[in-house]
Design a protein around this motif. Structure first.
Motif, short mmCIF file in Angstrom:
data_model
loop_
_atom_site.label_atom_id
_atom_site.label_comp_id
_atom_site.label_asym_id
_atom_site.label_seq_id
_atom_site.Cartn_x
_atom_site.Cartn_y
_atom_site.Cartn_z
N ILE A 92 65.62 0.07 9.60
CA ILE A 92 65.49 0.14 11.06
C ILE A 92 66.84 0.83 11.71
O ILE A 92 66.84 1.63 12.37
CB ILE A 92 65.50 -1.34 11.78
CG1 ILE A 92 64.22 -2.01 11.29
CG2 ILE A 92 65.69 -1.18 13.15
CD1 ILE A 92 64.02 -3.42 11.84
N LYS A 93 67.90 0.45 10.96
CA LYS A 93 69.30 1.20 11.29
C LYS A 93 69.17 2.64 11.15
O LYS A 93 69.74 3.57 12.01
CB LYS A 93 70.25 0.32 10.54
CG LYS A 93 71.83 1.21 11.26
CD LYS A 93 72.73 0.40 10.19
CE LYS A 93 74.19 0.74 10.36
NZ LYS A 93 74.51 1.72 9.18
N ILE A 94 68.68 3.06 9.95
CA ILE A 94 68.57 4.54 9.75
C ILE A 94 67.62 5.31 10.79
O ILE A 94 67.84 6.36 10.93
CB ILE A 94 68.02 4.53 8.26
CG1 ILE A 94 69.13 4.27 7.23
CG2 ILE A 94 67.55 6.09 8.00
CD1 ILE A 94 68.81 3.77 5.80
N ALA A 95 66.50 4.51 10.91
CA ALA A 95 65.39 5.04 11.95
C ALA A 95 66.10 5.36 13.33
O ALA A 95 65.98 6.34 13.87
CB ALA A 95 64.19 4.22 12.06
N LEU A 96 66.97 4.19 13.91
CA LEU A 96 67.62 4.50 14.90
C LEU A 96 68.52 5.74 14.85
O LEU A 96 68.82 6.38 15.61
CB LEU A 96 68.28 3.22 15.46
CG LEU A 96 67.28 2.16 15.80
CD1 LEU A 96 68.13 1.02 16.18
CD2 LEU A 96 66.75 2.50 16.96
N ALA A 134 72.17 -1.06 19.31
CA ALA A 134 71.23 -1.76 18.47
C ALA A 134 71.80 -1.47 16.94
O ALA A 134 71.72 -2.29 16.01
CB ALA A 134 69.98 -1.01 18.64
N ILE A 135 72.24 -0.20 16.68
CA ILE A 135 72.77 0.26 15.43
C ILE A 135 74.12 -1.00 14.95
O ILE A 135 74.06 -1.31 13.85
CB ILE A 135 73.05 1.63 15.36
CG1 ILE A 135 71.85 2.65 15.39
CG2 ILE A 135 74.13 2.04 13.99
CD1 ILE A 135 72.05 3.91 15.43
N VAL A 136 74.78 -1.02 16.05
CA VAL A 136 76.16 -1.81 15.84
C VAL A 136 75.62 -3.29 15.38
O VAL A 136 76.18 -3.88 14.43
CB VAL A 136 76.98 -1.79 16.79
CG1 VAL A 136 78.07 -2.83 16.73
CG2 VAL A 136 77.80 -0.51 17.02
N VAL A 137 74.67 -3.80 16.33
CA VAL A 137 73.96 -5.30 15.94
C VAL A 137 73.52 -5.09 14.54
O VAL A 137 73.77 -6.05 13.76
CB VAL A 137 73.25 -5.55 17.31
CG1 VAL A 137 72.62 -6.72 16.87
CG2 VAL A 137 74.09 -5.87 18.58
N LEU A 138 72.71 -4.23 14.36
CA LEU A 138 72.03 -4.38 13.07
C LEU A 138 73.07 -4.31 11.79
O LEU A 138 72.82 -4.90 10.86
CB LEU A 138 71.12 -3.09 12.76
CG LEU A 138 69.90 -3.28 13.68
CD1 LEU A 138 68.92 -1.79 13.81
CD2 LEU A 138 69.07 -4.26 13.16
N ALA A 139 74.28 -3.24 12.08
CA ALA A 139 74.96 -3.39 10.83
C ALA A 139 75.64 -4.74 10.52
O ALA A 139 75.88 -5.10 9.67
CB ALA A 139 75.97 -2.21 11.15
N ALA A 141 74.58 -7.54 11.56
CA ALA A 141 73.22 -8.60 10.92
C ALA A 141 72.92 -8.30 9.49
O ALA A 141 72.75 -8.94 8.78
CB ALA A 141 72.09 -8.30 11.68
N MET A 142 73.35 -6.76 8.98
CA MET A 142 73.20 -6.75 7.77
C MET A 142 73.93 -7.41 6.50
O MET A 142 73.61 -7.99 5.82
CB MET A 142 73.29 -5.05 7.47
CG MET A 142 72.14 -4.33 7.77
SD MET A 142 72.47 -2.43 7.87
CE MET A 142 73.21 -2.33 6.20
N PHE A 143 75.16 -7.66 7.25
CA PHE A 143 76.39 -8.33 6.39
C PHE A 143 76.00 -9.70 6.45
O PHE A 143 76.12 -10.75 5.42
CB PHE A 143 77.75 -8.21 7.04
CG PHE A 143 78.00 -6.93 6.63
CD1 PHE A 143 78.50 -6.43 5.16
CD2 PHE A 143 78.17 -5.69 7.41
CE1 PHE A 143 78.83 -5.13 4.68
CE2 PHE A 143 78.45 -4.52 7.08
CZ PHE A 143 78.80 -4.37 6.00
N LEU A 144 75.24 -10.34 7.70
CA LEU A 144 74.92 -11.53 7.60
C LEU A 144 73.82 -12.07 6.93
O LEU A 144 73.50 -13.09 6.34
CB LEU A 144 74.64 -12.12 9.09
CG LEU A 144 75.80 -11.88 10.30
CD1 LEU A 144 75.34 -12.36 11.57
CD2 LEU A 144 77.07 -12.97 9.64
N ALA A 145 72.99 -10.85 6.61
CA ALA A 145 71.72 -11.05 5.80
C ALA A 145 71.84 -11.23 4.36
O ALA A 145 71.13 -11.59 3.64
CB ALA A 145 70.66 -9.88 6.05
#
Length: 147
Positions: A92-96, A134-139, A141-145
């Motif tokens: 999703i981050k790459i798509a954004l 959104a990209i910052v939040v996803l980045a 969240a990726m570490f939290l995942a």
């Protein structure tokens, strides 16, 4: 320091530069529009626009080149985007990020044709701002995942 670590650092620094610029344009200049004379603000926006046109292509080159290195490192996860939370968030981050690149290309075309002004400019900048948030939040969240 590994090439992955260098790519991470370059990607982060370029992301800070890009996100900071977008934040400044949307939040700071957007708020100044209500309080500054139109002529003065127009002169400031024109000067900032010229500087951004000179600097942002280089920032984006570093951002996306480093991003490609990072994506290559995670190509296994990207091959199966639904296999893990990390892979889905990265996809999703790459798509954004690709959408932001499309926005940037649109802005450059509109600037050359004289259409990058007024409402269309503000909408384009606001869209990029939302994408960047959104990209910052996803980045994060990726570490939290747990990658």
């Amino acid at each position: 320091m590994s090439s992955y670590s260098v790519a991470q650092l370059l990607h982060l620094l370029a992301a800070i530069a890009f996100a900071g610029t977008v934040f400044f344009e949307v939040v700071m200049l957007g708020g100044a529009r209500r309080h500054a004379p139109h002529e003065a603000l127009h002169a400031v926006e024109s000067a900032i626009g010229r500087r951004a046109v000179a600097v942002m292509p280089w920032v984006l080159l570093v951002l996306y080149a480093a991003g490609l290195v990072l994506a290559w490192h995670h190509r296994g996860a990207l091959a199966h985007p639904l296999a893990s939370g990390f892979a889905l968030l990265l996809t999703i981050k790459i798509a954004l990020a690709l959408s932001v690149l499309g926005h940037f290309a649109t802005a450059m075309r509109w600037r050359r044709s004289g259409r990058l002004r007024g409402r269309s400019s503000r909408r384009l900048h606001l869209s990029v701002f939302v994408h960047v948030l959104a990209i910052v939040v996803l980045a994060k969240a990726m570490f939290l995942a747990g990658w």
